[in-house]
Design a protein around this motif. Structure first.
Motif: not given
Length: 362
Positions: A334-362
């Motif tokens: 998103f251009k105007d996200p609900d919080g979190g970092p603004s740089g794409l590299a930092d946002q990608y790190a947060a996203l892959t961390g979210f994927a790991a979090r979802l994996r732990e809940r499987s």
């Protein structure tokens, strides 16, 4: 997936793309959720997605897909190959609104939209329905007595118990009258304004200048686009809403918004294709004046559709695992996200961390 603007270019491309990738007719190019970090995260399979939506347009999805193929947006012959899926999705599209002459108030419209969502879930025996707004940009609301259409749909999603994603710069859940209802809903939601082209590039370049201690003196840009978005953004009020998200990326990353304007020009002959130019003036060592210029040319719906599918799958999985509130980890999209970092590299790190979090809940 319940798509607001279900007969538009982005929605049509998403339906065609989902069917084509699920059937092995096309690769999943541009779908981040189909890459290695998202394996085993419990995301719904593409073949398990069912489509419906709201729209005020009446052109059936198969015809819309044929038009997109004629423009070179979709591969030749692909609409015919997935015609059954397009027809099924079109059969589930309900009239949007409010249309001219509709005298219903906000509550009546919200109830009608929520009823459509409940019927869609019930008729298809669905585990959950994710509402994704991919309609044309609406102007910033000025009538304090009425909710704008995007907020009517967003409120209907909450009342029907559906997670919500706003892929547009329109108000949606950001209306002050919906804050409390969103908090009470216990639903996950994400937005707003999908980052597909020019702003995607800005979110990569702006951190470069900041990290290399290169002061940006001015950052100007121009967008040329046609299609429904071009027509909608010809309205200065709608263009202002669109540009706000583009400016936020620079302001958040650089600490302040540099001088320079951003123009959006409607060029109907471009159809679904767009061109974006950026001119960045910055200072180098000992005050040397430097310039960076970029040109981005692409097809907006082909850039947006895989992200829309990503967001629906991630939000559905978040809902399944009991996550609630704003999904800040989806700021990558998103251009105007609900919080979190603004740089794409930092946002990608947060996203892959979210994927790991979802994996732990499987």
């Amino acid at each position: 997936m319940w798509l607001i603007g279900a007969r538009g270019s982005v929605a049509t491309t998403a339906v065609v793309g989902c069917a084509a990738v699920a059937a092995g007719l096309q690769p999943a190019t541009g779908m981040v959720t189909e890459t290695a970090p998202f394996a085993d995260s419990g995301l719904p399979a593409l073949g398990d997605l069912v489509f419906g939506g709201h729209d005020t347009a009446t052109t059936p999805l198969p015809k819309r897909a044929e038009a997109l193929a004629a423009e070179g947006v979709l591969p030749y012959g692909l609409p015919d190959a997935v015609r059954a899926e397009l027809t099924a999705a079109d059969d589930a599209i309900r009239p949007g609104g409010p249309q001219p002459g509709d005298t219903r108030g906000d509550e009546a419209l919200i109830d009608a939209f929520a009823h459509d969502l409940d019927a869609f879930r019930r008729n298809h025996d669905l585990a959950r329905v994710v509402v994704v707004n991919v309609a044309s940009t609406e102007p910033v609301p000025t009538d304090g007595d009425r909710l704008p259409p995007s907020s009517l749909y967003a409120c209907a999603a909450l009342r029907a118990g559906c997670p919500y994603v706003n892929f547009t710069p329109s108000t949606g859940l950001h209306h002050p009258r919906l804050h409390a209802e969103a908090a009470r809903s216990g639903l996950p939601y994400a937005g707003r304004d999908g980052k597909t082209g020019q702003t995607l590039l800005r979110s990569v370049l702006a951190p470069m200048f900041a990290q290399r201690a290169l002061p940006v003196r001015a950052w100007s840009g121009t967008n040329l686009l046609g299609g429904g978005d071009g027509a909608a953004l010809a309205d200065p009020a709608a263009a202002t809403a669109k540009n706000a998200g583009k400016a936020r990326v620079l302001a958040d990353t650089l600490g302040e918004l540099p001088d320079g304007d951003l123009h959006i020009d409607n060029v109907p002959a471009l159809g679904d294709w767009k061109t974006a130019w950026d001119h960045v003036a910055f200072d180098g060592f000992l005050g040397s004046r430097m310039v960076l210029q970029t040109i981005w040319q692409g097809c907006d719906s082909a850039l947006a559709a895989p992200l829309v599918l990503d967001l629906a799958r991630l939000t559905a999985r978040a809902h399944e695992t009991g996550l609630t509130g704003p999904l800040t980890e989806l700021g990558f999209y998103f251009k105007d996200p609900d919080g979190g970092p603004s740089g794409l590299a930092d946002q990608y790190a947060a996203l892959t961390g979210f994927a790991a979090r979802l994996r732990e809940r499987s």
